[in-house]
Write a protein that holds these residues in place. Structure first.
Motif, mmCIF file in Angstrom:
data_model
loop_
_atom_site.group_PDB
_atom_site.id
_atom_site.type_symbol
_atom_site.label_atom_id
_atom_site.label_comp_id
_atom_site.label_asym_id
_atom_site.label_seq_id
_atom_site.Cartn_x
_atom_site.Cartn_y
_atom_site.Cartn_z
ATOM 1 N N ALA A 11 2.367 -0.176 6.765
ATOM 2 C CA ALA A 11 3.621 -0.198 7.527
ATOM 3 C C ALA A 11 3.574 0.709 8.757
ATOM 4 O O ALA A 11 4.460 0.640 9.615
ATOM 5 N N GLY A 12 2.552 1.575 8.843
ATOM 6 C CA GLY A 12 2.450 2.498 9.972
ATOM 7 C C GLY A 12 3.480 3.594 9.939
ATOM 8 O O GLY A 12 4.011 4.010 10.984
ATOM 9 N N VAL A 13 3.787 4.075 8.703
ATOM 10 C CA VAL A 13 4.784 5.136 8.539
ATOM 11 C C VAL A 13 4.215 6.215 7.624
ATOM 12 O O VAL A 13 3.114 6.088 7.097
ATOM 13 N N SER A 14 4.985 7.273 7.415
ATOM 14 C CA SER A 14 4.555 8.345 6.510
ATOM 15 C C SER A 14 4.843 7.959 5.061
ATOM 16 O O SER A 14 5.695 7.110 4.767
ATOM 17 N N VAL A 15 4.127 8.608 4.148
ATOM 18 C CA VAL A 15 4.360 8.385 2.720
ATOM 19 C C VAL A 15 5.781 8.781 2.339
ATOM 20 O O VAL A 15 6.436 8.131 1.517
ATOM 21 N N SER A 16 6.289 9.847 2.966
ATOM 22 C CA SER A 16 7.655 10.291 2.651
ATOM 23 C C SER A 16 8.680 9.229 3.037
ATOM 24 O O SER A 16 9.694 9.075 2.352
ATOM 25 N N VAL A 32 12.154 0.438 10.274
ATOM 26 C CA VAL A 32 11.162 1.070 9.386
ATOM 27 C C VAL A 32 11.291 0.522 7.964
ATOM 28 O O VAL A 32 10.296 0.233 7.289
ATOM 29 N N LYS A 33 12.536 0.373 7.517
ATOM 30 C CA LYS A 33 12.771 -0.144 6.170
ATOM 31 C C LYS A 33 12.173 -1.545 6.018
ATOM 32 O O LYS A 33 11.524 -1.857 5.008
ATOM 33 N N THR A 34 12.365 -2.401 7.037
ATOM 34 C CA THR A 34 11.838 -3.765 6.987
ATOM 35 C C THR A 34 10.317 -3.759 6.938
ATOM 36 O O THR A 34 9.698 -4.505 6.168
ATOM 37 N N ARG A 35 9.687 -2.892 7.754
ATOM 38 C CA ARG A 35 8.223 -2.809 7.752
ATOM 39 C C ARG A 35 7.685 -2.361 6.396
ATOM 40 O O ARG A 35 6.676 -2.864 5.896
ATOM 41 N N ILE A 36 8.367 -1.411 5.778
ATOM 42 C CA ILE A 36 7.933 -0.914 4.466
ATOM 43 C C ILE A 36 8.085 -2.008 3.405
ATOM 44 O O ILE A 36 7.179 -2.231 2.582
ATOM 45 N N GLU A 37 9.217 -2.693 3.419
ATOM 46 C CA GLU A 37 9.435 -3.753 2.432
ATOM 47 C C GLU A 37 8.445 -4.894 2.614
ATOM 48 O O GLU A 37 7.950 -5.465 1.632
ATOM 49 N N ASP A 38 8.125 -5.237 3.868
ATOM 50 C CA ASP A 38 7.120 -6.274 4.127
ATOM 51 C C ASP A 38 5.753 -5.839 3.603
ATOM 52 O O ASP A 38 5.014 -6.642 3.005
ATOM 53 N N ALA A 39 5.414 -4.577 3.837
ATOM 54 C CA ALA A 39 4.114 -4.062 3.374
ATOM 55 C C ALA A 39 4.032 -4.085 1.847
ATOM 56 O O ALA A 39 2.983 -4.416 1.270
ATOM 57 N N MET A 40 5.128 -3.740 1.171
ATOM 58 C CA MET A 40 5.130 -3.769 -0.296
ATOM 59 C C MET A 40 4.918 -5.181 -0.818
ATOM 60 O O MET A 40 4.182 -5.397 -1.783
ATOM 61 N N ARG A 41 5.560 -6.152 -0.173
ATOM 62 C CA ARG A 41 5.381 -7.548 -0.599
ATOM 63 C C ARG A 41 3.949 -8.020 -0.356
ATOM 64 O O ARG A 41 3.333 -8.660 -1.210
ATOM 65 N N GLU A 42 3.405 -7.692 0.811
ATOM 66 C CA GLU A 42 2.045 -8.130 1.143
ATOM 67 C C GLU A 42 1.003 -7.533 0.204
ATOM 68 O O GLU A 42 0.020 -8.184 -0.153
#
Length: 333
Positions: A11-16, A32-42
């Motif tokens: 997602a290109g973000v921090s672990v926190s 940021v939330k959308t990128r994280i959720e997309d990364a979790m699904r992928e």
């Protein structure tokens, strides 16, 4: 299995930031939330329930101890509890003690090792060690069906004595004068209370209570005891069985003996398991409010989990007699 670090990298973000999205502990922008959720699904990322429970000291998991999962009564009661827990977002861990107090104590310790948030316990008999063990468990607790005077906790029971009284009085009002009782094990409080209700109704009617046989709450036990009863020279013309499984065994024994139920022998059970209405003939029985018992027990536990309440709540629900085709006036009346 993907890790939180890999999700953050994708997602290109921090672990926190990933942690804050998962635990809802801090505001994170929608992008940021959308990128994280997309990364979790992928990555097919599954959050660690153990790690989250350690952080928040909450597992959203409840433990349930039952005495015998082969008894339909307990299976139907558990279904009510599970339904309510699921709708509230809680997982359930079931342990079956097989009516073994030692196994029960071992499983209770296992449940605590699993870090359950609360317990619903249907105990195996009157183990002298159980109240002390339960008192040491530092989680909210609700006892169902069986209780101890020495343990101050929330309890939900049925009025077993009243249920047996209603069943026996029904047979007396039909005209029966020789009413046998097939009880459950003597060490179980519900058995003793149902015997007391049977005796109370007989005493009130001026009848003898000399035909009491101990059963084991199984169909085989009810069958074997009834076979013994029917071989007696003064066989009863009515049987109150202290649960439906033994009553079903009694119906089978009567059929094997060439007797017609209810013309030659009336049979009444206790519990109202689903199978009771589909027997031949359908079984007259005392209905325990299983759905309500499960709902009330679960709500009491939720109340303990989410609110401050110190006084124990003890609830006794009322049974209901369901008259079906297995009971009728004796032929001589």
């Amino acid at each position: 299995m993907a890790t939180m670090k890999q999700v953050a990298q994708r997602a290109g973000v921090s672990v926190s930031s990933v942690s804050h999205v998962l635990n809802r502990t801090r505001y994170v922008s929608e992008d940021v939330k959308t990128r994280i959720e997309d990364a979790m699904r992928e990555l097919a990322y599954v959050p660690s329930a153990v790690a989250r429970s350690l952080k928040h000291n909450v597992t959203r998991t409840l433990g349930i101890m039952l005495p015998n999962n082969s008894n339909p009564y307990f299976a139907e009661l558990i279904r009510s509890i599970e339904d309510r827990c699921y709708s509230a977002g809680y997982n359930v861990v079931l342990c079956n003690s097989d009516d073994d107090p030692v196994k029960q104590s071992v499983y209770l310790r296992v449940l605590m090792e699993k870090r359950v948030d609360g317990l619903i316990v249907m105990s195996s008999g009157d183990s002298p060690d159980l109240p002390g063990l339960l008192a040491t468990l530092k989680v909210p607790l609700v006892l169902v069906d069986r209780q101890w005077k020495s343990l101050e906790c929330d309890t939900v029971t049925t009025d077993h004595r009243m249920g047996a009284y209603l069943a026996t009085r029904h047979l007396i009002e039909l005209g029966h004068r020789h009413i046998a009782c097939i009880s459950g094990p003597e060490h179980l409080a519900p058995s003793r209370l149902r015997i007391a209700g049977w005796r109370e109704a007989l005493t009130e009617a001026g009848l003898a209570d000399d035909t009491l046989l101990l059963g084991d709450f199984t169909s085989q036990g009810g069958h074997d005891v009834t076979c013994h009863l029917l071989q007696a020279s003064n066989r009863p013309h009515a049987i109150f069985a202290c649960n439906d499984l033994m009553a079903i065994g009694a119906l089978c024994a009567a059929h094997k003996a060439g007797l017609s139920v209810p013309d030659d022998l009336s049979v009444v059970g206790f519990d109202d398991i689903e199978l009771a209405a589909f027997m031949s003939p359908p079984l007259t029985t005392v209905a325990q409010p299983k759905q309500l018992i499960g709902e009330v027990a679960t709500e009491l536990l939720f109340e303990r989990l989410h609110h401050d309440r110190t006084a124990p709540c003890k609830i006794a629900l009322q049974p209901e007699l369901l008259v079906r085709a297995s009971s009728a006036p004796p032929r001589s009346v």
